[in-house]
Design an enzyme around this catalytic site. Structure first.
Site, PDB file in Angstrom:
ATOM      1  N   ASP A  64     134.438 -21.051  46.219  1.00  0.00           N
ATOM      2  CA  ASP A  64     133.123 -20.841  45.695  1.00  0.00           C
ATOM      3  C   ASP A  64     132.922 -19.410  46.647  1.00  0.00           C
ATOM      4  O   ASP A  64     133.723 -18.894  47.586  1.00  0.00           O
ATOM      5  CB  ASP A  64     132.186 -21.769  46.479  1.00  0.00           C
TER       6      ASP A  64
ATOM      7  N   ASP B 230     129.296 -17.550  47.230  1.00  0.00           N
ATOM      8  CA  ASP B 230     127.910 -17.275  48.129  1.00  0.00           C
ATOM      9  C   ASP B 230     127.887 -18.682  49.142  1.00  0.00           C
ATOM     10  O   ASP B 230     127.885 -20.003  48.582  1.00  0.00           O
ATOM     11  CB  ASP B 230     126.865 -17.688  47.321  1.00  0.00           C
TER      12      ASP B 230
ATOM     13  N   ASP C 218     130.354 -25.085  49.457  1.00  0.00           N
ATOM     14  CA  ASP C 218     129.297 -25.423  50.533  1.00  0.00           C
ATOM     15  C   ASP C 218     128.547 -26.357  49.835  1.00  0.00           C
ATOM     16  O   ASP C 218     127.301 -26.764  50.409  1.00  0.00           O
ATOM     17  CB  ASP C 218     128.717 -24.471  51.104  1.00  0.00           C
TER      18      ASP C 218
END
Length: 216
Positions: A9, A11, A172
């Protein structure tokens, strides 16, 4: 199991980009005469693409929720986000360059799958000097699907030449976690990002711990 391919991922995983999200969101907000958000508030806007970020920003400031306003806001957000004259305000998390270099030396194929628009993702990775570490970059506007839909993740895995059983996703959020699980791909969650995890078996507090979590 030997891991041969790792998809990240962006961000909240590779980049602490709250300041960039705030800049783009504020372009949308000020266009509607609304008060800007702080970087801390902008962290809560991240995770589901530009339109959702604008929708959340408008809700945070009591702004309009009609389609026309969201269309205007999304355009303003996206234009600000990819403005080549706007320096990238975000920063790589500690250990990112060194860890990516270590994984590359080990022969791991690396990719990025993000709900962020492709142009903005490319601009971010290039400005932070890690774009050349990734053989494939798939943005949120590259396919009809976005995480948590596993087809978004598989659209990154396929051109990498990876197989689900020898691949891993690092992220996240539950979007990342669900996409990996549905695609049959191993998952490692990071605790330093913006999202929430729903009980991932493998979790790390530092980026540099990812290789060990994957048995590399």
């Amino acid at each position: 199991m030997t891991i041969e391919t790792v998809i990240f991922d962006l961000d909240g995983t590779l980049v602490d980009s709250a300041a960039d999200i705030a800049f783009a969101a504020n372009a949308a907000l000020t266009g509607e005469g609304l008060e800007p958000v702080t970087s801390e508030e902008a962290a809560g806007l991240i995770g589901d693409g530009a339109r959702k970020a604008v929708q959340r920003a408008f809700a945070l400031r009591g702004g309009p929720a009609d389609r026309d306003a969201l269309d205007r806001g999304e355009r303003a957000f996206s234009q600000a986000y990819v403005d080549p004259g706007q320096p990238i305000l975000g920063r790589l998390y500690s250990g990112v360059p060194e860890t990516l270099a270590r994984m590359a030396r080990a022969g791991i194929a690396l990719g990025v799958c993000t709900n962020k628009p492709l142009a903005a993702a490319r601009h971010t990775l290039s400005a932070l000097d890690i774009a050349d570490r990734f053989a494939v970059l798939v943005g949120g506007d590259c396919t009809p699907f976005r995480k948590p839909d596993p087809r978004h993740l598989l659209a990154c895995l396929q051109p990498l030449g990876g197989r689900p059983e020898t691949s891993a996703m690092v992220g996240d959020s539950t979007n990342d976690e669900q996409a990996a699980r549905s695609a049959g791909i191993a998952f490692v969650g990071v605790t330093f990002g913006y999202g929430r995890l729903s009980g991932a078996a493998r979790v790390v507090d530092r980026f540099c711990d990812i290789p060990e979590a994957l048995g590399l």
